[in-house]
Design an enzyme around this catalytic site. Structure first.
Site, PDB file in Angstrom:
ATOM      1  N   GLU A 282     108.297 -23.812 -55.467  1.00 29.49           N
ATOM      2  CA  GLU A 282     109.483 -24.343 -54.803  1.00 29.49           C
ATOM      3  C   GLU A 282     109.119 -24.930 -53.448  1.00 29.49           C
ATOM      4  O   GLU A 282     108.056 -24.666 -52.902  1.00 29.49           O
ATOM      5  CB  GLU A 282     110.551 -23.259 -54.621  1.00 29.49           C
ATOM      6  CG  GLU A 282     110.034 -21.888 -54.222  1.00 29.49           C
ATOM      7  CD  GLU A 282     109.354 -21.822 -52.879  1.00 29.49           C
ATOM      8  OE1 GLU A 282     109.839 -22.482 -51.934  1.00 29.49           O
ATOM      9  OE2 GLU A 282     108.346 -21.112 -52.753  1.00 29.49           O
TER      10      GLU A 282
ATOM     11  N   GLU B  84     105.490 -22.373 -52.820  1.00 27.02           N
ATOM     12  CA  GLU B  84     104.983 -23.539 -53.548  1.00 27.02           C
ATOM     13  C   GLU B  84     104.516 -23.217 -54.961  1.00 27.02           C
ATOM     14  O   GLU B  84     104.336 -24.101 -55.784  1.00 27.02           O
ATOM     15  CB  GLU B  84     103.818 -24.217 -52.809  1.00 27.02           C
ATOM     16  CG  GLU B  84     104.120 -24.698 -51.412  1.00 27.02           C
ATOM     17  CD  GLU B  84     102.928 -25.410 -50.773  1.00 27.02           C
ATOM     18  OE1 GLU B  84     101.863 -25.536 -51.438  1.00 27.02           O
ATOM     19  OE2 GLU B  84     103.053 -25.838 -49.624  1.00 27.02           O
TER      20      GLU B  84
END
Length: 353
Positions: free
Chosen positions: A175, A318
């Site tokens: 994300e 991430e």
């Protein structure tokens, strides 16, 4: 839209018991003392049950990075401005982010999904599933509408379905979104009854004063919105984020297709809690990669019934922790496929080891 989600959750079946048993029998036949590979053996058994084969192989691995903006950023809860979400989007798409590096090392593809960035992005590698341009300020009212939350979940389901159609055999959740640790902490508080001071962490590296402010913002958001813990869509719409909803949909879509999902950190944990609330059986398809440096993450994993493989103090997000765990997945698969049995190696059985 809720009917479409229920159709997906209704297809989530429990792990295959026969494949699980075959994996246990194979592990016990390999040239080693029983249980001597510790938690790698438990992982091997879980993967067998998920994939319905005792010797799985995951050649096509996909990190899905869901990106969205958060209106709560206007409250000053992050060390970075909201514009960084858009700026980092291009870094992901050009292959320069940390998860890109670790995914390349782990033999995985990175798919970057715009599910709610507050701006327009043009790039040939972009997957555009934008539901809206970021959420509203949850400290002043609902982050989004109920329909927006449902649309974001279904967008995640569709990303999973399309990736599997194109050959993906295992997912890693990732994300990007400035302010998303605030939303994730609020989701943890709302769903699990955890106090904000326990759920909230330092996110992008905020100091003590700003952390106290972040906690007060979460408290205000919960008071203003009174999210219903028995209704995960209500929680998502009032204090969640679009990328959290999208990742919840990705998890549900993958589970319905018997595809394992390696969870990353705190934001992925919030998405997993939503997925669990919508379909408790989906936790069987989740693999916890690491314990985040965010203090609430361990609580999330406890509530999910998962034990992380790594504890490295990571708090980047991430999908970085998930990408690192691809090496464990590969190790387990190779052990199950390549390691000799007592019989094939002509070695006396475990009773003599």
């Amino acid at each position: 839209m809720i009917t479409a989600i229920q159709e997906v959750t209704g297809r989530i079946a429990p792990p295959d018991e026969k494949a699980t048993l075959r994996a246990v029998l194979r592990l016990n036949s390999l040239t080693k003392p029983p249980g001597s590979l510790g938690r790698l053996e438990a992982l091997a058994v879980r993967l067998a049950g998920i994939s319905k084969v005792e010797q799985p192989c995951y050649s096509k691995r996909t990190v899905v990075v869901m990106a969205a903006d958060h209106g709560v950023c206007c409250e000053g809860v992050s060390a970075f401005p909201q514009e960084v979400t858009m700026q980092m989007a291009y870094n992901f798409l050009s292959g320069g982010a940390a998860v890109n590096v670790l995914a390349r090392q782990g033999g995985a593809e990175v798919q970057f999904v715009d599910i709610g960035i507050n701006g327009d992005i043009t790039h040939p590698q972009l997957i555009d599933r934008k539901v809206r341009r970021g959420t509203d300020n949850m400290a002043a009212g609902p982050a989004m509408s109920r329909d927006d939350a449902l649309r974001a979940i279904l967008a995640g389901v569709q990303v999973a379905q399309e990736a599997v159609k194109n050959g993906t055999e295992i997912f890693i959740t990732g994300e990007m979104g400035i302010g998303n640790t605030t939303a994730s902490a609020a989701v943890l508080c709302a769903l699990e009854g955890i106090p904000p001071e326990t759920a909230a962490g330092r996110g992008t590296g905020i100091d003590d004063e700003r952390l106290r402010h972040k906690i007060s913002v979460i408290e205000r958001a919960l008071q203003v919105n009174t999210p219903n813990p028995a209704d995960p869509i209500d929680v998502l719409s009032k204090v969640g984020g679009l990328e959290i909803a999208g990742l919840a949909g990705l998890i549900l879509g993958a589970a319905a297709l018997r595809i394992p999902v390696i969870l990353d950190g705190f934001i992925s944990g919030a998405a997993a809690l939503v997925a669990k609330a919508l379909a408790p059986e989906s936790t069987a398809y989740m693999i916890a990669s690491h314990v985040s440096g965010e203090q609430g993450h361990k609580l999330m994993l406890d509530r999910l019934g998962l034990e992380a493989l790594l504890d490295l103090g990571l708090r980047l997000g991430e999908g970085t922790g998930g990408a690192l765990c691809l090496h464990f997945i590969e190790a387990v698969c190779r052990i199950m496929r390549e390691m000799a049995t007592f019989e094939s190696a002509g070695v006396s059985g475990s009773e003599s080891v």
